[in-house]
Motif scaffolding. Structure first.
Motif, PDB file in Angstrom:
ATOM      1  N   ASN A  13       0.856  -1.173   0.000  1.00  0.00           N
ATOM      2  CA  ASN A  13       0.000   0.000   0.000  1.00  0.00           C
ATOM      3  C   ASN A  13       0.897   1.229   0.000  1.00  0.00           C
ATOM      4  O   ASN A  13       1.523   1.539   1.018  1.00  0.00           O
ATOM      5  CB  ASN A  13      -0.913  -0.007   1.233  1.00  0.00           C
ATOM      6  CG  ASN A  13      -1.870   1.162   1.254  1.00  0.00           C
ATOM      7  OD1 ASN A  13      -1.495   2.294   0.980  1.00  0.00           O
ATOM      8  ND2 ASN A  13      -3.116   0.888   1.583  1.00  0.00           N
ATOM      9  N   PRO A  14       0.986   1.943  -1.126  1.00  0.00           N
ATOM     10  CA  PRO A  14       1.901   3.077  -1.205  1.00  0.00           C
ATOM     11  C   PRO A  14       1.482   4.269  -0.347  1.00  0.00           C
ATOM     12  O   PRO A  14       2.312   5.095   0.017  1.00  0.00           O
ATOM     13  CB  PRO A  14       1.893   3.444  -2.693  1.00  0.00           C
ATOM     14  CG  PRO A  14       0.599   2.912  -3.206  1.00  0.00           C
ATOM     15  CD  PRO A  14       0.277   1.705  -2.377  1.00  0.00           C
ATOM     16  N   VAL A  15       0.208   4.349   0.008  1.00  0.00           N
ATOM     17  CA  VAL A  15      -0.268   5.470   0.831  1.00  0.00           C
ATOM     18  C   VAL A  15       0.250   5.337   2.260  1.00  0.00           C
ATOM     19  O   VAL A  15       0.723   6.302   2.857  1.00  0.00           O
ATOM     20  CB  VAL A  15      -1.812   5.554   0.808  1.00  0.00           C
ATOM     21  CG1 VAL A  15      -2.311   6.628   1.755  1.00  0.00           C
ATOM     22  CG2 VAL A  15      -2.306   5.804  -0.608  1.00  0.00           C
ATOM     23  N   THR A  16       0.182   4.119   2.812  1.00  0.00           N
ATOM     24  CA  THR A  16       0.598   3.908   4.207  1.00  0.00           C
ATOM     25  C   THR A  16       1.979   3.268   4.315  1.00  0.00           C
ATOM     26  O   THR A  16       2.497   3.116   5.421  1.00  0.00           O
ATOM     27  CB  THR A  16      -0.401   3.018   4.949  1.00  0.00           C
ATOM     28  OG1 THR A  16      -0.449   1.736   4.320  1.00  0.00           O
ATOM     29  CG2 THR A  16      -1.787   3.641   4.969  1.00  0.00           C
ATOM     30  N   SER A  17       2.556   2.875   3.191  1.00  0.00           N
ATOM     31  CA  SER A  17       3.854   2.185   3.152  1.00  0.00           C
ATOM     32  C   SER A  17       3.836   0.855   3.901  1.00  0.00           C
ATOM     33  O   SER A  17       4.851   0.428   4.439  1.00  0.00           O
ATOM     34  CB  SER A  17       4.974   3.073   3.706  1.00  0.00           C
ATOM     35  OG  SER A  17       5.106   4.227   2.918  1.00  0.00           O
ATOM     36  N   HIS A  18       2.690   0.205   3.929  1.00  0.00           N
ATOM     37  CA  HIS A  18       2.578  -1.107   4.565  1.00  0.00           C
ATOM     38  C   HIS A  18       2.523  -2.206   3.500  1.00  0.00           C
ATOM     39  O   HIS A  18       1.860  -2.046   2.477  1.00  0.00           O
ATOM     40  CB  HIS A  18       1.300  -1.213   5.405  1.00  0.00           C
ATOM     41  CG  HIS A  18       1.380  -0.490   6.703  1.00  0.00           C
ATOM     42  ND1 HIS A  18       0.531   0.531   7.025  1.00  0.00           N
ATOM     43  CD2 HIS A  18       2.207  -0.645   7.752  1.00  0.00           C
ATOM     44  CE1 HIS A  18       0.835   0.982   8.222  1.00  0.00           C
ATOM     45  NE2 HIS A  18       1.850   0.291   8.681  1.00  0.00           N
ATOM     46  N   MET A  19       3.210  -3.298   3.765  1.00  0.00           N
ATOM     47  CA  MET A  19       3.063  -4.497   2.961  1.00  0.00           C
ATOM     48  C   MET A  19       2.009  -5.352   3.652  1.00  0.00           C
ATOM     49  O   MET A  19       2.184  -5.746   4.801  1.00  0.00           O
ATOM     50  CB  MET A  19       4.386  -5.264   2.861  1.00  0.00           C
ATOM     51  CG  MET A  19       4.271  -6.579   2.110  1.00  0.00           C
ATOM     52  SD  MET A  19       3.662  -6.413   0.412  1.00  0.00           S
ATOM     53  CE  MET A  19       5.134  -5.859  -0.403  1.00  0.00           C
ATOM     54  N   VAL A  20       0.909  -5.598   2.965  1.00  0.00           N
ATOM     55  CA  VAL A  20      -0.174  -6.405   3.523  1.00  0.00           C
ATOM     56  C   VAL A  20       0.060  -7.848   3.107  1.00  0.00           C
ATOM     57  O   VAL A  20       0.145  -8.156   1.918  1.00  0.00           O
ATOM     58  CB  VAL A  20      -1.553  -5.913   3.016  1.00  0.00           C
ATOM     59  CG1 VAL A  20      -2.670  -6.785   3.565  1.00  0.00           C
ATOM     60  CG2 VAL A  20      -1.767  -4.455   3.382  1.00  0.00           C
ATOM     61  N   ARG A  21       0.167  -8.719   4.109  1.00  0.00           N
ATOM     62  CA  ARG A  21       0.409 -10.143   3.855  1.00  0.00           C
ATOM     63  C   ARG A  21      -0.876 -10.914   4.094  1.00  0.00           C
ATOM     64  O   ARG A  21      -1.400 -10.918   5.212  1.00  0.00           O
ATOM     65  CB  ARG A  21       1.518 -10.645   4.763  1.00  0.00           C
ATOM     66  CG  ARG A  21       2.860 -10.019   4.425  1.00  0.00           C
ATOM     67  CD  ARG A  21       3.919 -10.366   5.466  1.00  0.00           C
ATOM     68  NE  ARG A  21       5.187  -9.766   5.134  1.00  0.00           N
ATOM     69  CZ  ARG A  21       5.529  -8.526   5.439  1.00  0.00           C
ATOM     70  NH1 ARG A  21       4.691  -7.740   6.064  1.00  0.00           N
ATOM     71  NH2 ARG A  21       6.723  -8.052   5.114  1.00  0.00           N
ATOM     72  N   PRO A  22      -1.390 -11.584   3.062  1.00  0.00           N
ATOM     73  CA  PRO A  22      -2.636 -12.323   3.203  1.00  0.00           C
ATOM     74  C   PRO A  22      -2.397 -13.767   3.655  1.00  0.00           C
ATOM     75  O   PRO A  22      -1.323 -14.325   3.444  1.00  0.00           O
ATOM     76  CB  PRO A  22      -3.211 -12.308   1.787  1.00  0.00           C
ATOM     77  CG  PRO A  22      -1.987 -12.330   0.915  1.00  0.00           C
ATOM     78  CD  PRO A  22      -0.946 -11.525   1.673  1.00  0.00           C
ATOM     79  N   GLY A  23      -3.410 -14.340   4.271  1.00  0.00           N
ATOM     80  CA  GLY A  23      -3.348 -15.740   4.659  1.00  0.00           C
ATOM     81  C   GLY A  23      -4.735 -16.253   4.995  1.00  0.00           C
ATOM     82  O   GLY A  23      -5.716 -15.503   4.989  1.00  0.00           O
ATOM     83  N   ILE A  24      -4.792 -17.523   5.290  1.00  0.00           N
ATOM     84  CA  ILE A  24      -6.042 -18.168   5.678  1.00  0.00           C
ATOM     85  C   ILE A  24      -5.736 -18.991   6.925  1.00  0.00           C
ATOM     86  O   ILE A  24      -4.780 -19.771   6.939  1.00  0.00           O
ATOM     87  CB  ILE A  24      -6.600 -19.042   4.535  1.00  0.00           C
ATOM     88  CG1 ILE A  24      -6.889 -18.163   3.317  1.00  0.00           C
ATOM     89  CG2 ILE A  24      -7.865 -19.783   4.991  1.00  0.00           C
ATOM     90  CD1 ILE A  24      -7.277 -18.905   2.069  1.00  0.00           C
ATOM     91  N   LEU A  47      -5.262 -10.832   7.315  1.00  0.00           N
ATOM     92  CA  LEU A  47      -4.292  -9.927   6.701  1.00  0.00           C
ATOM     93  C   LEU A  47      -3.370  -9.432   7.800  1.00  0.00           C
ATOM     94  O   LEU A  47      -3.823  -9.108   8.901  1.00  0.00           O
ATOM     95  CB  LEU A  47      -4.991  -8.736   6.044  1.00  0.00           C
ATOM     96  CG  LEU A  47      -5.948  -9.052   4.899  1.00  0.00           C
ATOM     97  CD1 LEU A  47      -6.598  -7.769   4.386  1.00  0.00           C
ATOM     98  CD2 LEU A  47      -5.235  -9.774   3.770  1.00  0.00           C
ATOM     99  N   ALA A  48      -2.089  -9.379   7.516  1.00  0.00           N
ATOM    100  CA  ALA A  48      -1.112  -8.951   8.512  1.00  0.00           C
ATOM    101  C   ALA A  48      -0.185  -7.893   7.938  1.00  0.00           C
ATOM    102  O   ALA A  48       0.162  -7.926   6.754  1.00  0.00           O
ATOM    103  CB  ALA A  48      -0.297 -10.150   8.996  1.00  0.00           C
TER     104      ALA A  48
END
Length: 127
Positions: free
Chosen positions: A78-89, A97-98
């Motif tokens: 996410n370029p707005v917040t500079s977070h890498m969102v890691r998906p999982g189940i 999401l982490a």
């Protein structure tokens, strides 16, 4: 067991207060908050104590390939917040999401941005 530093504890407490909930650590030192619409928000110190893992788990079940694909599509930078969102189940077939945040300097705006980034990612894929 990794612990939150005093500044991070203050940030988590401030976040909880802003959301109208209490910040009470779990037995493992993590903080968990249940929100009726957003899901379960958990905050856990990393093994090395340098980062805080913030995860948001939705209550919906994702058992088919389309649902699982939607979860994976929610991940990314996410370029707005500079977070890498890691998906999982999860093992219970729930989407999670982490994002991780630096422990040092953790504050309310950082935690709020992490939470909002996850909520937005879910909304963008219809979860």
């Amino acid at each position: 067991m990794p612990q939150f530093d005093i500044g991070a504890v203050s940030a988590v407490e401030e976040f909880a207060t802003s959301m109208g909930v209490m910040a009470v650590p779990d037995d493992d030192g993590a903080y968990t908050f249940e929100f009726s619409e957003s899901g379960r928000l958990s905050m856990l110190a990393s093994e090395d104590g340098a980062r805080v893992l913030v995860s948001l788990t939705r209550a919906v079940l994702v058992t088919d390939i389309i649902g699982k694909g939607s979860v994976m599509a929610a991940g990314g930078y996410n370029p707005v917040t500079s977070h890498m969102v890691r998906p999982g189940i999860t093992s219970a077939s729930r989407p999670v999401l982490a994002v991780d945040c630096p422990m040092r300097g953790l504050d309310l705006p950082t935690l709020d941005a992490a939470f909002q980034t996850q909520r937005t990612a879910y909304e963008e894929v219809g979860l």
